[in-house]
Design a protein around this motif. Sequence first.
Motif, PDB file in Angstrom:
ATOM      1  N   GLU A   1      -1.694   0.980  -0.797  1.00  0.00           N
ATOM      2  CA  GLU A   1      -1.693  -0.589  -0.282  1.00  0.00           C
ATOM      3  C   GLU A   1      -0.077  -0.880   0.064  1.00  0.00           C
ATOM      4  OE1 GLU A   1      -3.816  -2.983  -0.349  1.00  0.00           O
ATOM      5  OE2 GLU A   1      -4.636  -2.580  -1.900  1.00  0.00           O
ATOM      6  N   VAL A   2       0.435  -0.514  -0.523  1.00  0.00           N
ATOM      7  CA  VAL A   2       2.385   0.281   0.174  1.00  0.00           C
ATOM      8  C   VAL A   2       2.188  -0.001   1.852  1.00  0.00           C
ATOM      9  CG1 VAL A   2       4.275   0.172   0.813  1.00  0.00           C
ATOM     10  CG2 VAL A   2       3.463   0.065  -1.455  1.00  0.00           C
ATOM     11  N   ILE A   3       1.904   1.610   2.094  1.00  0.00           N
ATOM     12  CA  ILE A   3       1.552   1.966   3.181  1.00  0.00           C
ATOM     13  C   ILE A   3       0.558   1.128   4.974  1.00  0.00           C
ATOM     14  CG2 ILE A   3       0.570   4.448   4.643  1.00  0.00           C
ATOM     15  CD1 ILE A   3       0.754   5.957   2.315  1.00  0.00           C
ATOM     16  N   TYR A   4      -0.234   0.659   3.951  1.00  0.00           N
ATOM     17  CA  TYR A   4      -1.238  -0.152   5.446  1.00  0.00           C
ATOM     18  C   TYR A   4      -1.134  -1.354   5.111  1.00  0.00           C
ATOM     19  CZ  TYR A   4      -3.892   4.654   5.460  1.00  0.00           C
ATOM     20  OH  TYR A   4      -3.876   5.544   6.244  1.00  0.00           O
ATOM     21  N   ALA A   5       0.394  -2.303   4.441  1.00  0.00           N
ATOM     22  CA  ALA A   5       0.573  -4.020   4.425  1.00  0.00           C
ATOM     23  C   ALA A   5       1.278  -3.438   5.748  1.00  0.00           C
ATOM     24  CB  ALA A   5       1.270  -4.184   3.127  1.00  0.00           C
ATOM     25  N   ASP A   6       1.417  -5.196   6.468  1.00  0.00           N
ATOM     26  CA  ASP A   6       2.130  -5.453   6.935  1.00  0.00           C
ATOM     27  C   ASP A   6       2.245  -6.650   7.375  1.00  0.00           C
ATOM     28  OD1 ASP A   6       3.230  -5.426   9.650  1.00  0.00           O
ATOM     29  OD2 ASP A   6       1.766  -6.015  10.589  1.00  0.00           O
TER      30      ASP A   6
ATOM     31  N   LYS B   1       5.258  -3.786   5.229  1.00  0.00           N
ATOM     32  CA  LYS B   1       5.886  -2.852   3.749  1.00  0.00           C
ATOM     33  C   LYS B   1       6.308  -3.790   3.038  1.00  0.00           C
ATOM     34  CE  LYS B   1       4.103   1.924   6.008  1.00  0.00           C
ATOM     35  NZ  LYS B   1       3.572   1.115   7.556  1.00  0.00           N
TER      36      LYS B   1
ATOM     37  N   GLU C   1       5.439   8.747  -0.710  1.00  0.00           N
ATOM     38  CA  GLU C   1       5.606   7.009  -1.095  1.00  0.00           C
ATOM     39  C   GLU C   1       4.633   7.259  -2.582  1.00  0.00           C
ATOM     40  OE1 GLU C   1       5.485   6.874   3.266  1.00  0.00           O
ATOM     41  OE2 GLU C   1       4.787   8.262   2.098  1.00  0.00           O
TER      42      GLU C   1
END
Length: 361
Positions: A252-257, A259, A325
């Motif tokens: 959820e962190v890595i693919y958030a924009d 982050k 991560e």
Amino acid sequence: MNTTKKVTILAVGLGLVTLSACGSSDGGGGGGSGGPKTVTLVSHNSWAASEDVVAAFEKESGYELKVLKDGDAGSAVNKAILTKDNPQGDVFFGVDNTLLSRALANGLFQPYEAEGSDLVLPEYRVDEGKHRVTPVDTGDVCVNYDKEWFGEQGLTPPKTFDDLIEPEYKDLLVVENASTSSPGLGFLLGTAARYGDEGWPDYWKKLKANGVKVVDGWEQAYNEEFSGSAGGKQAKGDRPLVVSYASSPPAEVIYADPKPKTAPTGVAEGTCFRQVEYAGLLDNAKNPEGGKALLDFLISKTFQDDMPLNMFVHPVREAAQVPEEFVKFGPQAKDPQTMDPAKIAENRDQWVKSWTSLVLK
């Protein structure tokens, strides 16, 4: 891990474009008539790998990789068993410890000791006398929670299996069907490990009375029903608890924009069950030599280092890299539930049958 996947598992769920390198139209195997040689990997939907890693395999081996994704892990294993006399590919990836005995009992794989097997961490090795499967990854099936929802409600998130049957968590949890889904089965086995042969049915009666919702598979549960995932928010999911993976928060962190500084979801560590995923050379594979080369590659350092941020699972090879991560947002559970594969083999089908009768009827 799905996992998962795993999974995982999560890469597909969050909309990551995954690579499915296509081979020649002959579907093949041996590359006759001067055409390109292909090796076909059959897997669940959560298979993913970096393009440069696949290119490295193809350059080193001389085989072009074709990937056939065949649904949720449970469904993919069942289909592979049904087609074992005329398999769809050469290697199957994604059978985990919850389904391994079924695959082995049905003669799905032929023996092959992959190069580098001695570098797989000892706790993940199985079937060492026959070498019908090769460990590839591991992950923890755990309940995830929506931090924002619990904060807004002023409610402490659950931590254990026991917590989930408390009245304050009524109508909050969504789980996957144990008969069709790998994480669903993993969660069932986690409760059996926690409460024992006699105690787990009573636990599920209480969970059902507390409003647990059951859906077919992980993608529906996580990306449609769960309020804490990116997909679930778009779908207006209303369940703040879901059976997923310990590696879901870092995804959820890595693919958030942009982050976020912290993961929007958390893990109830007292609900985790450890899965291990394996790959094997399919019996009657049309290209067994290509399959052997692919199995060697799946436990190479190149693939093992690349795998975590593509499938959101942990590597099984000694000294493989674990992403920062994962360490920060999704470490492996310190004391997950586990179960001996022999016990799973002895009880799984009856447990699933009993679970179906208890929960779905």
